[in-house]
Design an enzyme around this catalytic site. Sequence first.
Site, PDB file in Angstrom:
ATOM      1  N   TYR A  52       0.844  -1.191   0.000  1.00  0.00           N
ATOM      2  CA  TYR A  52       0.000   0.000   0.000  1.00  0.00           C
ATOM      3  C   TYR A  52       0.887   1.252   0.000  1.00  0.00           C
ATOM      4  O   TYR A  52       1.642   1.485   0.932  1.00  0.00           O
ATOM      5  CB  TYR A  52      -0.928   0.017   1.214  1.00  0.00           C
ATOM      6  CG  TYR A  52      -1.982  -1.068   1.221  1.00  0.00           C
ATOM      7  CD1 TYR A  52      -2.212  -1.862   0.100  1.00  0.00           C
ATOM      8  CD2 TYR A  52      -2.755  -1.308   2.349  1.00  0.00           C
ATOM      9  CE1 TYR A  52      -3.168  -2.857   0.110  1.00  0.00           C
ATOM     10  CE2 TYR A  52      -3.727  -2.305   2.369  1.00  0.00           C
ATOM     11  CZ  TYR A  52      -3.927  -3.077   1.246  1.00  0.00           C
ATOM     12  OH  TYR A  52      -4.881  -4.059   1.261  1.00  0.00           O
ATOM     13  N   LEU A 208     -17.505  -2.625  -1.077  1.00  0.00           N
ATOM     14  CA  LEU A 208     -18.361  -1.715  -1.847  1.00  0.00           C
ATOM     15  C   LEU A 208     -18.021  -1.749  -3.335  1.00  0.00           C
ATOM     16  O   LEU A 208     -18.365  -0.835  -4.082  1.00  0.00           O
ATOM     17  CB  LEU A 208     -18.237  -0.283  -1.308  1.00  0.00           C
ATOM     18  CG  LEU A 208     -18.590  -0.089   0.169  1.00  0.00           C
ATOM     19  CD1 LEU A 208     -18.447   1.375   0.564  1.00  0.00           C
ATOM     20  CD2 LEU A 208     -20.000  -0.590   0.469  1.00  0.00           C
TER      21      LEU A 208
END
Length: 295
Positions: A52, A208
Site C-alpha cells: 500500500y 463496496l
Amino acid sequence: MQTRKLGGTDIEISPIAWGMWRFCGDDVNAAQSRVEAALDAGITLFDTADIYGPDNGEPFGSAEALLGRVFQQAPSLRQRMVLATKGGIRMGVPYDSSAAYLRAAIDASLSRLGTERVELWQIHRPDILAHPQEVARTLEAAHQAGKIAAIGVSNFSVAQTAALTHFLTVPLASQQPEFSPLFLEPAQNGLLDQAMVLGLTVLAWSPLGGGRLGRPNDERSRAIAALLDAKAMEAGVERAAATYSWIMAHPSRPIPIAGTQNLDRIAAIPQAFQVEWNRQEWYRVFETSLGEKLP
C-alpha cells in the site's frame, strides 16, 4: 460491536475491519484522527499491507510507515488495535513467497510499523513458484520467533488454501478474498464453504465494489444499488451500511474491510448492525448481481 475470535486463536477482533489501502499523505495528525475515528466507531481490526503506497503515488511501504509515525506520536493507539498486514507482492516480479523474501518482508513491515509483532500476517497473493511446504516453514518460524501471532492468506484459491493448510503446523487463521454484492465468486467457488469447514475468519476486501456501489455507472450496479437503498431506507442508514450487512449475513460471517478515509463515513460504519436481511431480500440482491434467477 460484539467481538469474536480470529480463526481458532484467542485474539478478539471486531466484526468489521478498517482497511488502509488509501491511508496516505504526510499529515500525521490527520492520519491519527482517522485511526482514532475507527477505534471510536468500535473497530479494533486494522488491515494494511506493505504494497500500500504506489497506488496512491507514494513509495512501497508508505501506508505502514505512516501508521508507524502515528504510533510514535500516540503509542497508546497500538495497544487498542489488532494489527494485520500483508506481504508477498514484489514490484516488478510480481509475487515472491520464497523463504528469503518472506523473512525480509516480515522484518521490513515490523520496522516500518515500529512494532515487534503483528497479530495477523497474511500472504497477499499466492506465488505459483513457491512450494507450500517452504512457505509453511517460513511462516511458522516467524510465529515461533514472536513476530506474527497468527497466519492468514489473501486471494488464495480453495486448492491453494488447502495445500498451505496441509503443511502448516500452526493453524491458518484467516482468508481474505474480494467479496461484495458485485463480486460473488467466493460464495460460488467453495471458498466461503472451506472457511466454515476450517474455522477461518473471512476478511472481505472491496466490500463496496471498489466504490462502484457508491457511484454505480452501469445497469447492473444501479439495480443492485436500488435494492440496497430500499433496505437502507427501511433501517434509516446509508447504502454502505446496508452493503456491509448484506456481506455479514452469509453464514461464514465475513468481516467487511471498510476502506473509507472520511471521518463521517467511518463514524457511520456501525450502522451496519441496524440492518437485518430475510432470505428473500438477500437472494434478490444475489440474483440481481448474477443477472439471472437461481434454479
